[in-house]
Design a protein around this motif. Structure first.
Motif, short mmCIF file in Angstrom:
data_model
loop_
_atom_site.label_atom_id
_atom_site.label_comp_id
_atom_site.label_asym_id
_atom_site.label_seq_id
_atom_site.Cartn_x
_atom_site.Cartn_y
_atom_site.Cartn_z
N PRO A 1 -10.52 5.94 -6.38
CA PRO A 1 -9.14 5.63 -6.74
C PRO A 1 -9.05 4.61 -7.88
O PRO A 1 -8.18 4.69 -8.75
CB PRO A 1 -8.55 5.05 -5.45
N TYR A 2 -9.99 3.66 -7.90
CA TYR A 2 -10.00 2.67 -8.98
C TYR A 2 -10.27 3.36 -10.32
O TYR A 2 -9.54 3.15 -11.29
CB TYR A 2 -11.07 1.61 -8.69
N GLY B 1 -9.88 6.52 -10.94
CA GLY B 1 -8.77 7.42 -11.18
C GLY B 1 -7.61 6.70 -11.84
O GLY B 1 -6.96 7.21 -12.75
N ASP B 2 -7.37 5.49 -11.36
CA ASP B 2 -6.30 4.65 -11.90
C ASP B 2 -6.59 4.26 -13.34
O ASP B 2 -5.72 4.31 -14.21
CB ASP B 2 -6.21 3.38 -11.05
N GLN B 3 -7.83 3.88 -13.59
CA GLN B 3 -8.23 3.39 -14.91
C GLN B 3 -8.16 4.48 -15.96
O GLN B 3 -7.73 4.25 -17.08
CB GLN B 3 -9.66 2.84 -14.84
N ASP C 1 1.50 3.54 -2.08
CA ASP C 1 0.93 4.77 -2.63
C ASP C 1 -0.18 5.33 -1.76
O ASP C 1 -0.40 6.53 -1.73
CB ASP C 1 0.35 4.50 -4.02
N ASP C 2 -0.89 4.47 -1.11
CA ASP C 2 -2.06 4.89 -0.34
C ASP C 2 -2.07 4.14 0.99
O ASP C 2 -2.92 3.30 1.24
CB ASP C 2 -3.32 4.53 -1.15
N GLU D 1 -6.49 9.61 -7.98
CA GLU D 1 -5.58 8.46 -7.99
C GLU D 1 -5.33 7.91 -6.59
O GLU D 1 -5.21 6.71 -6.40
CB GLU D 1 -4.27 8.82 -8.67
N LYS D 2 -5.24 8.82 -5.62
CA LYS D 2 -5.07 8.37 -4.23
C LYS D 2 -6.36 8.63 -3.48
O LYS D 2 -7.11 9.53 -3.85
CB LYS D 2 -3.93 9.14 -3.56
N SER D 3 -6.57 7.86 -2.43
CA SER D 3 -7.78 8.06 -1.64
C SER D 3 -7.79 9.44 -1.02
O SER D 3 -6.79 9.89 -0.46
CB SER D 3 -7.85 7.01 -0.53
N ARG E 1 0.84 -1.21 0.00
CA ARG E 1 0.00 0.00 0.00
C ARG E 1 0.87 1.26 0.00
O ARG E 1 0.48 2.27 0.58
CB ARG E 1 -0.90 0.01 1.24
N GLY F 1 -6.83 7.65 -15.47
CA GLY F 1 -5.77 8.64 -15.29
C GLY F 1 -6.24 9.98 -14.76
O GLY F 1 -5.68 11.02 -15.10
#
Lengths: 444, 293
Positions: free
Chosen positions: B134-135, B137-139, A262-263, B146-148, A260, B141
């Protein structure tokens, strides 16, 4: 007018009835709880404060009432967590202490004068339980609570993943220094797997990880208590505290190889369990209770083990070969309101819970806990327990009895300092300052 | 005869008001007075002793750095909620009172979050902020997700505001809609005949005439936001590292976790006074601006 009067008087009568109904039911309640007897003379009623996870305790009570119909066990089912202690405190403060309660050692310590001294039962439980279990649960020498569940924690590992990464058999005992741990993590990382998961919740970081700091200062509980006194008075030189700095050094390693990364503060216990069970990470800083989140995962791996958290590069250092094992909850009997009959009934009921097959089966199969007893008739499917049991049986355990002396807000406050460190919000100097400040605020 | 009537009046009052009075005293008045008494003692559940300590608990309130931090944090939260919840609710209500299709459905839709309890709502948004966004955001971009949001003190503040505003808006919309409905049509018609454009009507006619609604909405937002606890507990749990501890949350921690009942209760009294003062001042100021058509 007459009609109005009639309606009014009718309402008044209803009201009076309502109040009298309330008060009369209250009366009957007090008579029962005060002398602990209901209609028949030999009947005993006891109240039992607990958390009825997966109906564990309702099953046991049902079985017990079949064996002993003259005893009625009334369960006060509460929610785990902070509310659990609050509700118990409310019962205590209002003079309604339950006859029997499942409590954390810290709560027992706080109310130590209101529990029955189980001196007469001590020898029996010393014979029934694994060696050392009763001894580490004494309160200033007194046996105030009967243990029934044991937990151990450390760096759990997924055997398949580790062995694939190192390309051979893994000997957990070989990892007893920080260098060895870092070396192993590097190998695992090179093989393409993430080495470790840190669960970023305050209880895991503050209570479990930093709890080691107080337990590893010395093998003697008294020295550890003195250490805490020293922290409160600001007499401990924290920059040169080898245990504390060793723990932070190891934490740096864990932090670097954290899945974890990154987060780090999301702290979702289900996700962490899934990732560990499926081998997305090789190690996981957690204890055998994690099985509750691993067992339901489809296609979870079958072989797991545990190693201690090494805190130095000296293989013989206390803590590098031992894991903390403790009893998070004990059964205690009230000595303020309960009658001798109720207390005796509670003793018998505890013995039934921990020794009968029905009781053990409920604990092991429904609550999925590990029992610190020699003769457990029910086999557990918890694949994390055997490794922890091995440490317990060999006596390679860290005495974390000191945990019950930590202030109630320790896990949250120190946990949050750890979270700051985990997210690089503060450096080691900042950590040591905030750690020291917390303890000094307790000394004022 | 007169005496008789007086007695009868008291009897009737007790008959209807009595039960409520008893319950009100039992759950509000008596605990409040007992709480006030606690602030002058160092009461402890474990030992049961309660030595009189005078005003020292109140001195502690103003020297407790964490209390002051959480108080300041709460004020920022209240201001953000006040602005966003009322602005959004005002314009949604405006849109819903103009003739658009599916008004009833939209009204229900906006009101629903209010029916979800704070705890459930908090967990709902927690999953959104820490898993779903975040999911996504990741998918795709999206850097911002991207982060919680819950792992960063500043973003966690906005996460709290977003969730609270989402909950509050529905309730406020209903109040604003009732306010708009009470604006007389003749006045609006008269002004448009006089050549006022929509913006002028909104500013000079609708806004002054809906001041009573605004007072109620501001009052509700301020008191609810100041006393917010459930959403704080379930969404951020005071984290990351105690940075989003609101004042109610801090008081509960102080009293029940640190076992400092006297000081915790003193902080609760200070909070009560502050909220009462702010709410009354706010109502007083806005009341002055009230006009009648």
């Amino acid at each position: 007018m007459k009609f109005k009067m009639a309606v009014c008087s009718l309402l008044l009568v209803c009201l009076v009835l309502l109040f009298s109904a309330c008060s009369s039911s209250e009366d009957s309640n007090t008579t029962t709880s005060e002398n602990g007897k209901t209609n028949r003379d030999e009947d005993v009623k006891l109240t039992f404060y607990t958390v009825n996870d997966n109906n564990t305790f309702s099953e046991i009570i049902k079985a017990y009432e079949e064996v002993k119909p003259e005893v009625e066990v009334e369960m006060i089912n509460a929610q785990a967590g902070l509310d659990y202690i609050q509700k118990y405190e409310a019962l205590q403060a209002s003079g309604n202490a339950p006859t029997l309660a499942m409590l954390e050692p810290a709560t027992i310590l706080k109310y130590k004068d209101s529990f029955l001294d189980l001196e007469t039962e001590k020898e029996k439980y010393q014979n029934l339980t694994l060696s050392g279990t009763v001894e580490r649960n004494l309160f200033e020498g007194k046996f105030l609570g009967v243990p029934f569940t044991t937990q151990g924690y450390g760096l759990l590992f997924n055997t398949r993943v580790v062995e694939e990464a190192i390309g051979g058999k893994f000997d957990p005992e070989s990892i007893n220094t920080q260098e060895a741990l870092a070396g192993l993590f590097e190998k695992i990382k090179a093989s393409g797997t993430t080495p470790v998961i840190i669960h970023g919740a305050n209880w895991s970081l503050g209570s479990h990880y930093m709890g080691l700091n107080y337990a590893l200062q010395s093998k003697s509980n008294e020295d550890n208590l003195n250490y805490i006194e020293g922290l409160k008075n600001g007499e401990v030189d924290l920059s040169n505290d080898n245990v504390l700095n060793g723990l932070i050094d190891t934490f740096d390693i864990l932090k670097e190889y954290n899945l974890r990364y990154d987060d780090p503060l999301v702290a979702n216990i289900e996700h962490d369990g899934i990732d560990f069970a499926r081998g997305n990470a090789a190690f996981y800083f957690m204890g055998d209770w994690a099985w509750a989140n691993i067992q339901p995962v489809e296609g979870h791996d079958k072989e797991y083990g545990i190693i201690p958290v090494p805190i130095s590069n000296d293989p013989s250092q206390y803590g590098n070969n031992e894991i903390p094992v403790s009893e998070p909850f004990l059964f205690s009997i009230d000595n303020t309101k309960s009658s001798p009959e109720q207390q005796q009934a509670a003793k018998d009921f505890i013995e039934f819970m921990v020794t009968s097959e029905e009781g053990q089966s409920a604990f092991v199969n429904l609550q999925r806990i590990t029992m610190p007893y020699k003769d457990v008739k029910v086999e557990s499917d918890n694949l994390l327990s055997p490794a922890i049991q091995k440490y317990a049986e060999e006596g390679n355990t860290i005495n974390i009895g000191i945990m019950k002396y930590l202030p109630g807000d320790h896990y949250a406050e120190i946990g949050s300092v750890m979270q700051k460190y985990l997210t690089d919000n503060i450096d080691r100097q900042g950590f040591i300052e905030e750690f020291g400040d917390y303890w000094q605020s307790k000394g004022e | 005869m007169r005496q008789n009537k007086k007695l009868k009046n008291i009897g009737i009052f007790l008959l209807f008001g009595g039960p409520t009075l008893i319950i009100f005293s039992a759950v509000i008045v008596i605990p409040f007075i007992f709480g006030l008494y606690l602030t002058f003692t160092n009461w402890s559940v474990a030992t049961g002793d309660s030595t009189f300590v005078g005003l020292s608990n109140y001195f502690e309130v103003f020297t407790d750095k964490d209390f002051l931090t959480s108080f300041w944090f709460t004020i920022k939260y209240v201001i953000a909620c006040l602005i966003f919840a009322n602005l959004i609710a005002f314009f949604i209500a405006l849109a819903l009172t103009s003739k658009i299709n599916g008004q009833g459905l939209l009204r229900t839709g906006f009101f629903t979050p209010n029916l979800i309890g704070g705890i459930v709502l908090g967990y709902l948004w927690q999953t959104l902020f820490s898993q779903v966004l975040p999911y996504l955001g990741d998918q795709y971009g999206w850097g911002i997700f991207e982060k919680s949001w819950l792992g960063d003190p500043d973003k966690a503040f906005w996460a709290l505001v977003v969730a609270s505003v989402w909950q509050l808006v529905g309730y406020l919309v209903i109040i604003y809609m009732a306010g708009f409905a009470s604006v007389p049509k003749e006045v609006i018609e008269a002004s448009s005949i006089d050549g006022a454009n929509y913006f002028q009507i909104l500013r000079k006619i609708i806004l002054p005439l809906t001041i009573p609604s605004i007072i109620i909405c501001f009052f509700l937002t301020i008191t609810r936001a100041f006393l917010a606890y459930d959403i704080n507990l379930s969404l951020t749990d005071g984290g990351p590292y105690n940075s989003t501890e609101m004042v109610s949350y801090h008081i509960v921690q102080k009293a029940f976790l640190s076992n400092d009942y006297g000081a915790g209760q003193a902080q609760a009294i200070v909070l009560f006074m502050a909220v009462a003062l702010i709410a009354i001042t706010q109502t007083y100021i806005l009341k002055k601006r009230e006009v009648e058509a």
